[in-house]
Structures are given as C-alpha cells and as structure tokens.
Write a protein that holds these residues in place. Structure first.
Motif, PDB file in Angstrom:
ATOM      1  N   TYR A  58      78.550  22.372  43.292  1.00  0.00           N
ATOM      2  CA  TYR A  58      79.982  22.655  43.271  1.00  0.00           C
ATOM      3  C   TYR A  58      80.328  23.714  42.220  1.00  0.00           C
ATOM      4  CZ  TYR A  58      85.007  22.185  43.080  1.00  0.00           C
ATOM      5  OH  TYR A  58      86.351  22.463  43.113  1.00  0.00           O
ATOM      6  N   ASP A  59      79.719  23.599  41.041  1.00  0.00           N
ATOM      7  CA  ASP A  59      80.017  24.570  39.988  1.00  0.00           C
ATOM      8  C   ASP A  59      79.612  25.987  40.397  1.00  0.00           C
ATOM      9  OD1 ASP A  59      81.088  22.621  38.426  1.00  0.00           O
ATOM     10  OD2 ASP A  59      79.435  22.503  36.996  1.00  0.00           O
ATOM     11  N   LEU A  60      78.504  26.120  41.124  1.00  0.00           N
ATOM     12  CA  LEU A  60      78.083  27.441  41.590  1.00  0.00           C
ATOM     13  C   LEU A  60      79.028  28.003  42.651  1.00  0.00           C
ATOM     14  CD1 LEU A  60      74.192  27.175  41.881  1.00  0.00           C
ATOM     15  CD2 LEU A  60      75.434  28.882  40.560  1.00  0.00           C
ATOM     16  N   LEU A  61      79.559  27.133  43.508  1.00  0.00           N
ATOM     17  CA  LEU A  61      80.312  27.594  44.676  1.00  0.00           C
ATOM     18  C   LEU A  61      81.817  27.654  44.445  1.00  0.00           C
ATOM     19  CD1 LEU A  61      78.396  25.676  47.500  1.00  0.00           C
ATOM     20  CD2 LEU A  61      78.238  28.102  46.927  1.00  0.00           C
ATOM     21  N   VAL A 105      79.460  29.024  32.992  1.00  0.00           N
ATOM     22  CA  VAL A 105      78.383  29.958  33.328  1.00  0.00           C
ATOM     23  C   VAL A 105      77.942  29.783  34.778  1.00  0.00           C
ATOM     24  CG1 VAL A 105      76.000  30.620  32.827  1.00  0.00           C
ATOM     25  CG2 VAL A 105      77.579  30.173  30.959  1.00  0.00           C
ATOM     26  N   ALA A 106      77.849  28.539  35.252  1.00  0.00           N
ATOM     27  CA  ALA A 106      77.437  28.305  36.637  1.00  0.00           C
ATOM     28  C   ALA A 106      78.445  28.913  37.608  1.00  0.00           C
ATOM     29  CB  ALA A 106      77.280  26.805  36.894  1.00  0.00           C
ATOM     30  N   CYS A 107      79.731  28.732  37.327  1.00  0.00           N
ATOM     31  CA  CYS A 107      80.772  29.316  38.178  1.00  0.00           C
ATOM     32  C   CYS A 107      80.674  30.837  38.177  1.00  0.00           C
ATOM     33  CB  CYS A 107      82.145  28.857  37.682  1.00  0.00           C
ATOM     34  SG  CYS A 107      83.527  29.485  38.648  1.00  0.00           S
ATOM     35  N   ALA A 108      80.504  31.430  36.994  1.00  0.00           N
ATOM     36  CA  ALA A 108      80.366  32.882  36.896  1.00  0.00           C
ATOM     37  C   ALA A 108      79.106  33.369  37.603  1.00  0.00           C
ATOM     38  CB  ALA A 108      80.340  33.300  35.426  1.00  0.00           C
ATOM     39  N   THR A 109      78.029  32.594  37.497  1.00  0.00           N
ATOM     40  CA  THR A 109      76.780  32.967  38.162  1.00  0.00           C
ATOM     41  C   THR A 109      76.947  32.945  39.682  1.00  0.00           C
ATOM     42  OG1 THR A 109      75.484  32.075  36.318  1.00  0.00           O
ATOM     43  CG2 THR A 109      74.344  32.385  38.426  1.00  0.00           C
ATOM     44  N   GLY A 110      77.664  31.953  40.191  1.00  0.00           N
ATOM     45  CA  GLY A 110      77.911  31.895  41.636  1.00  0.00           C
ATOM     46  C   GLY A 110      78.662  33.115  42.128  1.00  0.00           C
ATOM     47  N   ILE A 111      79.679  33.541  41.372  1.00  0.00           N
ATOM     48  CA  ILE A 111      80.431  34.745  41.744  1.00  0.00           C
ATOM     49  C   ILE A 111      79.528  35.974  41.679  1.00  0.00           C
ATOM     50  CG2 ILE A 111      82.352  36.239  41.090  1.00  0.00           C
ATOM     51  CD1 ILE A 111      83.784  33.741  40.042  1.00  0.00           C
ATOM     52  N   MET A 112      78.690  36.046  40.652  1.00  0.00           N
ATOM     53  CA  MET A 112      77.770  37.182  40.519  1.00  0.00           C
ATOM     54  C   MET A 112      76.806  37.236  41.709  1.00  0.00           C
ATOM     55  SD  MET A 112      75.093  38.054  37.445  1.00  0.00           S
ATOM     56  CE  MET A 112      74.037  36.671  37.905  1.00  0.00           C
ATOM     57  N   LEU A 113      76.287  36.101  42.129  1.00  0.00           N
ATOM     58  CA  LEU A 113      75.385  36.068  43.279  1.00  0.00           C
ATOM     59  C   LEU A 113      76.111  36.500  44.553  1.00  0.00           C
ATOM     60  CD1 LEU A 113      73.442  32.747  42.547  1.00  0.00           C
ATOM     61  CD2 LEU A 113      72.613  35.092  42.266  1.00  0.00           C
ATOM     62  N   TYR A 114      77.358  36.112  44.678  1.00  0.00           N
ATOM     63  CA  TYR A 114      78.170  36.538  45.819  1.00  0.00           C
ATOM     64  C   TYR A 114      78.316  38.060  45.829  1.00  0.00           C
ATOM     65  CZ  TYR A 114      82.564  37.554  48.251  1.00  0.00           C
ATOM     66  OH  TYR A 114      83.523  38.096  49.067  1.00  0.00           O
ATOM     67  N   TYR A 115      78.541  38.648  44.655  1.00  0.00           N
ATOM     68  CA  TYR A 115      78.617  40.103  44.564  1.00  0.00           C
ATOM     69  C   TYR A 115      77.271  40.744  44.914  1.00  0.00           C
ATOM     70  CZ  TYR A 115      83.138  39.692  42.149  1.00  0.00           C
ATOM     71  OH  TYR A 115      84.442  39.435  41.843  1.00  0.00           O
ATOM     72  N   LEU A 116      76.179  40.133  44.485  1.00  0.00           N
ATOM     73  CA  LEU A 116      74.858  40.692  44.765  1.00  0.00           C
ATOM     74  C   LEU A 116      74.596  40.775  46.266  1.00  0.00           C
ATOM     75  CD1 LEU A 116      72.422  39.221  42.084  1.00  0.00           C
ATOM     76  CD2 LEU A 116      73.471  41.465  42.190  1.00  0.00           C
ATOM     77  N   VAL A 117      75.011  39.760  46.991  1.00  0.00           N
ATOM     78  CA  VAL A 117      74.860  39.803  48.450  1.00  0.00           C
ATOM     79  C   VAL A 117      75.616  41.001  49.016  1.00  0.00           C
ATOM     80  CG1 VAL A 117      75.397  38.594  50.600  1.00  0.00           C
ATOM     81  CG2 VAL A 117      74.491  37.318  48.649  1.00  0.00           C
ATOM     82  N   HIS A 118      76.806  41.230  48.490  1.00  0.00           N
ATOM     83  CA  HIS A 118      77.585  42.393  48.940  1.00  0.00           C
ATOM     84  C   HIS A 118      76.834  43.692  48.643  1.00  0.00           C
ATOM     85  CE1 HIS A 118      80.685  45.496  49.078  1.00  0.00           C
ATOM     86  NE2 HIS A 118      80.399  45.780  47.809  1.00  0.00           N
ATOM     87  N   TYR A 119      76.302  43.834  47.444  1.00  0.00           N
ATOM     88  CA  TYR A 119      75.592  45.064  47.076  1.00  0.00           C
ATOM     89  C   TYR A 119      74.322  45.248  47.908  1.00  0.00           C
ATOM     90  CZ  TYR A 119      78.570  45.774  42.962  1.00  0.00           C
ATOM     91  OH  TYR A 119      79.631  46.008  42.121  1.00  0.00           O
TER      92      TYR A 119
END
Length: 395
Positions: A58-61, A105-119
């Motif tokens: 949940y924290d990641l997503l 940090v987990a929440c921020a990491t989830g958003i960062m991973l979402y951006y990585l998929v976009h890139y």
C-alpha cells in the motif's frame, strides 16, 4: 476546485498508514518502538514479515493511486503530480496522529518507479542504461548493505540520464522533487543512525585532502573548455609549489620541524621524508594531461580523482576483507566510482564506452596492486596507457 479536491484526496490517501494500524492490532504504537516511525521497514523489524507485506504494497502504491484518481477527476497533468506529492505529505504528516507519521520513502519510491515506466516507454531511459544503474546498485549493495547510501549514489545518476535524453519532459521537475526528498531522508538517516563511521586516524586528521580532491576537476574543465596549454600551466604552477615545498622541508630542518609541529594537518607522518601524495597527484595529473589525447587524459585523471575518494571512504568504513594494506570493498568502491565517471564522460567525450570501461577497470586493479608505489602516480599513467594502446590498435 476539482484540482484542490484531488490534492486533498491525495493527502488523505497518503495519510492512511497500515504500519500504524497493524501496530494497534498488537496494542503497540509503531512510532514509539524500533526505528520510531510508521513505515514498512519498522513494521518488518518489529512485527514481522506478514504485516510488512501489505504495508509495503500500500505504501508503494498510494502515491500512484493518488495520481490516477486525480487524472480521472481533473485531466490536469500538474494537478495529478501534485496529488502524488500530497500523498507523500499525508504519509509524513497524518492529521489524526498529531502530524507524526512515517518517512514517506516507500510512497516516494512508488511514484519514482511510476515515472521510470513512463521514461522507459517514452524513450527517456534505455534498457542498457538501466542495466548499468543496476550494476552500480549491486556493487554498492555488496559494499555497504545500506539502502540510504545506495540511493544517494544512484539516484543522481538516474536523474542525469533522464535529463540527458528527455530534457523537456514535463515529468522532470516532479521526478527531481521526489528524488531530492528520498536523498534528503537518506542523508538524515545516515547522520542520525551513524551509518558512516570512519575510525582511521590518518583520514580523520587529513580529511581535507579527500574533500579537496574534486577541486582538481578545475584542471579538467579548463582542458575541455579552454586549451591544453592553459590547463597545463595551471596544474604546473600548483605542482611546482608543492615540489618546492617538499624540497625545502627536505633540506631545511627548521622548516621541516615547523611544518611537523605547527601545521600537522598538512603532511602525513609517512610523508616526512618523501614527496607528499599531493605532489605525486599533481605531477601525475600534469603528465597525464600532457602525453595522452584529450579524451583519454580526461578519463584517466577523472578516474584518479573520484576513484580515490570512493575507495578511501567506502574502504575505510565498510572494508571487511583485507588485501594487504587495502580491502576488497575499497577496491570495488574505487571501481564503482571510476565506472560512474566513465558513464558520465561517455556523454561528454568522443570515446567508446568499452574503452572507458576498460580504463575504469584497469584504474581499480592498478590501485589494488600498487603496493610499494604511490597509486596517485600509477593509476592515471597505467589506465591512460592501456586505453591509448587499445585505441591505437583496436579503435
């Protein structure tokens, strides 16, 4: 109005803390035990793996969920990203817990991973570059086993890569905000938990030498953007000063005693009767910039500057496996630092990545095998020579 509502929803989604509620099931306030914050890692160490799994998911997503909901509500790109950032704020500052939650940090990491998929899907990040970043993660994971330190090393590289290939992508400022937050929390945890402890007295006394090393990039920048002659003149003048200082203290006893007793931080004890490593470093840099072609000279000298910094800091802090007067971890850190330099220089110099990688590897091996010779001299000369020979006969 819809934008404000979506940001508020993002905050509310972020403020839901599974870590806190799982703790309450055990009649515990997770914020008062263990690491003293409501996060996945604290749940894992305090309550076990079973509650940690849904907490992590949940924290990641939650940040990505906030972005998706905002996109459906408003169709506004900026508003959606702000909703994701609001989810991080909600995790850190939940209103119903006195604004004291987790670190986010987990929440921020989830958003960062979402951006990585976009890139990745949009061409801003290539799979081979992602593979290189994973290799750097693997090297420093083995050395440190500390996620905070790994993030501080790799995340700036990630931003550098994405900005290089997609400088005008609208996600860039939000990626920087998320990465900057993760790094800031990493720095805070590193200091608070004392993750970096250097006990070596020589380095503690002469720490300024390591801190001053990046200043040698001045010579490299002048060489790249001005002329070789100007760079050689500058490094030559500085080297001449240190050579003269060494010679004077060799032949004039009073000067030597003054430097030993009054300016103890300038020279190490092992340098009282020989040329200092500062002098050797500058002379080696002068020779490197003089005899090798510009791309190879810049690469070899840069490996020496940053490889030595990484090798000293990580070797003396995390060294576990001794190799005479060095450690395996220090050598791997030297290699990792040189590879990072190679990765950055590849986009600046007209030189093949394979040649840069060979030069970085040879620099680390030379540093390890320079038992009776100052590696400040051998590293740039050996790595530069090897790159030059390969370039002549293969390139």
């Amino acid at each position: 109005m819809l934008c404000a509502i979506s940001i508020a929803l993002g905050y509310l989604i972020g403020s839901i803390l599974p870590a806190y509620f799982f703790g309450r099931l055990y009649n515990l306030d997770i914020r008062r035990i263990g690491m003293r914050y409501a996060g996945t890692v604290n749940v894992y160490h305090t309550l076990g793996v079973l509650p940690a799994i849904p907490t992590a998911m949940y924290d990641l997503l939650k940040g990505v969920l906030a972005i998706f909901i905002s996109q459906r509500l408003t169709s506004n790109f900026i508003c959606a990203q702000l909703s994701g950032l609001a989810a991080i704020a909600g995790h850190v500052l939940p209103f119903y817990l006195g604004f004291r939650g987790g670190q986010g940090v987990a929440c921020a990491t989830g958003i960062m991973l979402y951006y990585l998929v976009h890139y990745l899907t949009g061409g801003g990040l290539f799979p081979y570059e992602l593979g290189f970043l994973f290799a750097i993660v693997a090297i420093f994971t083995y050395i440190t086993r500390q996620g905070e330190l790994i993030g501080m090393i790799v995340l700036p590289l990630l931003c550098y890569t994405l900005f290089l290939h997609a400088p005008h992508d609208p996600h860039n400022p939000f990626l920087v905000a998320v990465v900057a937050y993760i790094i800031a929390v990493g720095v805070y945890n590193t200091v608070r938990r004392g993750l970096v402890k250097i006990t070596d007295e020589t380095l503690k006394r002469h720490w300024w030498r390591v801190a001053a090393r990046p200043g040698a990039l001045t010579f490299v920048v002048i060489y790249l953007h001005r002329t070789q002659r100007m760079a050689l003149q500058l490094i030559g003048y500085v080297a001449a000063f240190f050579i003269l200082l060494d010679i004077v203290r060799f032949i004039h006893r009073r000067t030597s005693m003054f430097l030993r007793e009054r300016i103890k931080l300038l020279f190490k004890r092992t340098e009282y009767r020989k040329f200092s490593s500062m002098t050797v470093f500058l002379v080696a840099g002068f020779i490197t910039l003089l005899v090798f072609p510009k791309p190879i000279a810049v690469a070899a000298f840069t490996y020496l500057i940053f490889g030595d910094i990484f090798g000293k800091l990580f070797g003396l802090t995390f060294g576990r496996h001794k190799i005479r007067d060095k450690t395996l971890e220090g050598t791997l850190a030297y290699w990792g630092g040189a590879l990072i330099c190679a990765y950055v220089l590849y986009n600046t110099l007209h030189i093949s990545p394979l040649l840069l990688g060979i030069g970085a590897t040879s620099a680390a091996v030379t540093e390890l095998l320079s038992f009776n010779v100052d590696d400040n001299f051998t590293v740039p000369i050996v790595s530069g020579t090897l790159m030059r020979v390969i370039d002549m006969f293969v390139g």
